[in-house]
Design a protein around this motif. Sequence first.
Motif, PDB file in Angstrom:
ATOM      1  N   SER A  51       2.732 -20.640 -29.424  1.00  0.00           N
ATOM      2  CA  SER A  51       4.290 -21.524 -30.122  1.00  0.00           C
ATOM      3  C   SER A  51       5.365 -21.909 -29.302  1.00  0.00           C
ATOM      4  O   SER A  51       6.629 -22.253 -29.560  1.00  0.00           O
ATOM      5  CB  SER A  51       5.325 -19.296 -30.276  1.00  0.00           C
ATOM      6  N   GLU A 128      12.106 -15.574 -35.697  1.00  0.00           N
ATOM      7  CA  GLU A 128      10.723 -15.648 -36.620  1.00  0.00           C
ATOM      8  C   GLU A 128       9.502 -15.973 -36.064  1.00  0.00           C
ATOM      9  O   GLU A 128       8.448 -14.694 -36.367  1.00  0.00           O
ATOM     10  CB  GLU A 128      10.851 -17.204 -37.603  1.00  0.00           C
ATOM     11  N   GLN A 129       9.448 -16.155 -35.063  1.00  0.00           N
ATOM     12  CA  GLN A 129       8.677 -16.393 -34.031  1.00  0.00           C
ATOM     13  C   GLN A 129       7.745 -15.519 -33.130  1.00  0.00           C
ATOM     14  O   GLN A 129       7.086 -15.108 -33.570  1.00  0.00           O
ATOM     15  CB  GLN A 129       8.094 -17.963 -33.781  1.00  0.00           C
ATOM     16  N   ASP A 132       7.409 -12.110 -35.529  1.00  0.00           N
ATOM     17  CA  ASP A 132       6.128 -12.045 -35.803  1.00  0.00           C
ATOM     18  C   ASP A 132       5.055 -11.384 -34.951  1.00  0.00           C
ATOM     19  O   ASP A 132       4.168 -10.652 -35.210  1.00  0.00           O
ATOM     20  CB  ASP A 132       6.005 -13.538 -36.240  1.00  0.00           C
ATOM     21  N   SER A 135       5.882  -7.769 -34.086  1.00  0.00           N
ATOM     22  CA  SER A 135       5.145  -6.449 -35.169  1.00  0.00           C
ATOM     23  C   SER A 135       3.978  -6.987 -35.914  1.00  0.00           C
ATOM     24  O   SER A 135       3.408  -5.407 -35.942  1.00  0.00           O
ATOM     25  CB  SER A 135       6.505  -6.598 -36.376  1.00  0.00           C
ATOM     26  N   ARG A 136       2.925  -7.666 -35.559  1.00  0.00           N
ATOM     27  CA  ARG A 136       2.040  -7.709 -35.961  1.00  0.00           C
ATOM     28  C   ARG A 136       0.938  -7.699 -34.772  1.00  0.00           C
ATOM     29  O   ARG A 136      -0.068  -7.252 -35.495  1.00  0.00           O
ATOM     30  CB  ARG A 136       1.920  -9.426 -36.545  1.00  0.00           C
TER      31      ARG A 136
END
Length: 482
Positions: A51, A128-129, A132, A135-136
């Motif tokens: 990313s 956003e990145q 994510d 949390s994931r």
Amino acid sequence: MLIIPAENSVNWKRPPWVTLGLMLACLLVFLFYQGGDRRVTEKAIEEYLDSGLQALEAPVYEDYLQRQISFEGNEERVYELQSFQQLRQEGGNVWLAYTLLSDREFYQYMLDNRDVLLAPAERRRWLEQRGDIQSRLMDRLSANQLGLVPADFSLYTLITYQFLHGGWGHIIGNLVFLFLLGFTVEKALGPGRFLLAYLLCGAISGVVFTAFSMGSHIPLVGASGSISGLMGMYVAIYGLQKIRFFYFVGVYFNYFRAPALAILPVWLGKEIYDYWFAGATGIAYMAHAGGLVAGAGMVWLLGKSWLQVNEEFFEPEEDEQDERFTTGYSQAMASLGRMEFDLARRQFEALREHYPDRTVLLEHLYQLAKLRPDLPEYRERARELMNESLSRRQPEQMIEIWQEYLGKGEGHQPLSAEDHNRVLFTSLKQHDLKAAEKAFERLRSTGNELLTTEACRLLVDEFEKLQMTPKARHYRQLLQGG
């Protein structure tokens, strides 16, 4: 410096099942539940590097460390800053990514200050990145899910954090200490109370850690607080008794004996000192201190009720008991050999107080009492040995002792009707009719009509069953008063 109590050895005839169970639970959690952490972390690092977030966060992280050093006086992070700068210069992208991802305090710092730290376009991409990935993946790590996080306190994590560990060195060290302390405390308290006390010490340790780390997002994991509780319970159980300790300083180790409680302030003082002066070691010193106080406090407050120590805890182990018995028995036998009968009697009596199940001691006391058949002691020893013979299913010996007493002691201290009646019953069961009839005559001479009548009926039934008509007729006449 390391100081460990070493007063007891494990009795494998009665294994410490709860201690072994706790060790197995920690190991299984580490291998199977926490075993997936590495795969999740590697996935998070891969996505993070793809990313391009590293280029965005690395300068902010340097500034973050500088601010903690300069404005908050956190000198502990100087080494972290130097290591991070060296990684950036050498191009250690994987380790840089791991450092940035694993520092939950830094992530929270960026989240709280994103409007100041990042331009609007960067902010949206970062939220956003990075959000994510966090949390994931990162939030799925075992320490973040079931570890004790002071800033996100949950009651259930006061228990779950005790079974998580940060690596092989962490879990092996804790399991060794859990075993060394656990088997003794489990023996003292019993399995159920030991388990509850262990978990409660860990929970109190977690509360203390939370109180001293308020607002922190760094999770606490490990059984160290619970094990510190075991240390506190261990010394409180022994109190002021002198016990053996093992100590290790540098490369030197040895043993010493000291009052158990004298070591508690040493342990406690070390944890508090290290909390203030040891620097950033990753060790939860106040959690350890909380566990120590909790363990000792519970024994002191509840030691006469819920946490009362089992009576047999302070008794010597079987091997030690056997050795003590052999020594004492040899001394008593030596007194017999020198014909010091009064001394031998006292020695056998003292041994019997500690070893009441050793029949040989009663037999010696009976033989010594037989030297003075005119004294009441001979009758009491005879009764004891008769009862002991019955309980050990040796009826022949019981009848033999009774017959011997009739010849030596009955003229001085007669046996009771109940004694003769018991011999009669035993003789009939053994089909020793001669002894049964003799016991009946002795019973009859005591004047106890109730027992005599019942015994007479038994003899009538027995002789009729054996078709010994003259004998049956004789006792029937006695029964009818003829």
